[in-house]
Design a protein around this motif. Structure first.
Motif, PDB file in Angstrom:
ATOM      1  N   VAL A  96      18.957   9.623 -29.601  1.00 56.45           N
ATOM      2  CA  VAL A  96      18.019   8.567 -29.207  1.00 56.45           C
ATOM      3  C   VAL A  96      16.644   8.909 -29.760  1.00 56.45           C
ATOM      4  CG1 VAL A  96      16.990   7.336 -27.265  1.00 56.45           C
ATOM      5  CG2 VAL A  96      19.337   8.200 -27.089  1.00 56.45           C
TER       6      VAL A  96
ATOM      7  N   VAL B 201      23.102   4.537 -25.092  1.00 52.67           N
ATOM      8  CA  VAL B 201      22.046   5.461 -24.689  1.00 52.67           C
ATOM      9  C   VAL B 201      22.412   6.147 -23.379  1.00 52.67           C
ATOM     10  CG1 VAL B 201      19.654   5.578 -23.897  1.00 52.67           C
ATOM     11  CG2 VAL B 201      20.220   4.228 -25.920  1.00 52.67           C
TER      12      VAL B 201
ATOM     13  N   CYS C 105      17.629  14.284 -25.632  1.00 47.39           N
ATOM     14  CA  CYS C 105      17.516  12.826 -25.574  1.00 47.39           C
ATOM     15  C   CYS C 105      17.231  12.353 -24.155  1.00 47.39           C
ATOM     16  CB  CYS C 105      18.792  12.176 -26.103  1.00 47.39           C
ATOM     17  SG  CYS C 105      19.009  12.373 -27.886  1.00 47.39           S
TER      18      CYS C 105
END
Length: 287
Positions: free
Chosen positions: A6, A27, A37
């Motif tokens: 990400v 995500v 991330c």
């Protein structure tokens, strides 16, 4: 997916809600196993509109936790002890214990009943067994499944509540026995039931590892009462004669070195069974 991470732009779009829904799922799935991330998304959340709200919630939570930590602990210790001792000391069993002890003393001193000591000695060994049976298990404790799944659950909690039952019942019944006046009826000494009571309690715990606490308590307690009562139920006889028979039968089970040694051996054997099968109690009374 292992090469994908990400980036800052994706994190900002995820926070402000402009990222496509399939990408949001990616995500969320990715940050479960990727700490860098997850930190990047967390910083993006903190920098966005939600950061102020989360900061207020965090500050309020920390203030509340600090207030509870600094509060006096006097009120929490009795609550923990009250929960630890189990349902037996909070329910009808404690009342039954007092009724048996006070009733025996009342019969002996108020009604001059010669068989009061024999009746007390007949009931005393199984009273702790009943207390243990109602102090642990889903049938008496509404929080049993939660308590049994904690590190303090299982055999440790069971033994803690057993000790609590014994710590209450043994002194009460022992004092009641000492308060009983001497009579002409033959009966064992007022303290001869203590070792049998401990042995029967451990026998219920050991057998409970196979059949459950209530069934084990019924078998152990019922077996003791039948062994005491059946030899005394022969024909019709006045109360005095029945009291004498009960006293003589109890003397066979409780009096003398042979009887007490046998109870001590039974106690050690039952304790060994509980120790060997200790893992069984981690999931005892949870099904």
């Amino acid at each position: 997916m292992s090469d994908w991470h990400v980036n800052a732009s994706t994190a900002e779009r995820y926070v402000d809600g402009t990222l496509a829904e399939p990408d949001c799922w990616s995500v969320e799935r990715h940050v479960e196993g990727c700490a860098p991330c997850a930190g990047r998304v967390s910083r993006a959340v903190g920098a966005g509109p939600a950061g102020v709200l989360l900061g207020d919630v965090r500050a309020s939570l920390l203030a509340r936790v600090q207030g509870e930590t600094l509060a006096p602990a006097q009120g929490r210790l009795p609550t923990r002890l009250w929960w630890a001792v189990g349902p037996a000391l909070r329910g009808a069993w404690a009342l039954a214990l007092v009724v048996v002890a006070a009733g025996a003393v009342g019969l002996a001193r108020g009604a001059d009943f010669a068989g009061a000591r024999s009746l007390l000695l007949a009931l005393a060994p199984v009273i702790p067994v009943a207390g243990v049976a109602v102090s642990y298990g889903r049938h008496t404790d509404p929080l049993h499944e939660i308590a049994a799944s904690t590190p303090r659950g299982g055999l440790r909690l069971l033994l803690m509540r057993t000790v609590a039952v014994l710590a209450v019942s043994l002194p009460v019944l022992a004092v009641a026995g000492l308060l009983l006046p001497g009579t002409s009826v033959t009966a064992p000494g007022p303290a001869t039931w203590l070792l049998p009571g401990l042995a029967l309690t451990l026998a219920a715990l050991a057998l409970g590892g196979y059949v459950g606490s209530r069934t084990a308590a019924a078998l152990v307690g019922g077996g003791w009462l039948l062994a005491v009562a059946l030899p005394c139920l022969g024909g019709s006889a006045p109360a005095q004669t029945l009291a004498e028979r009960l006293g003589e039968q109890l003397s066979l089970y409780l009096d003398g070195q042979t009887a007490q040694t046998s109870w001590a051996a039974a106690l050690v054997l039952c304790a060994a069974v509980v120790a060997v099968r200790r893992n069984v109690y981690d999931h005892w009374e949870t099904m």
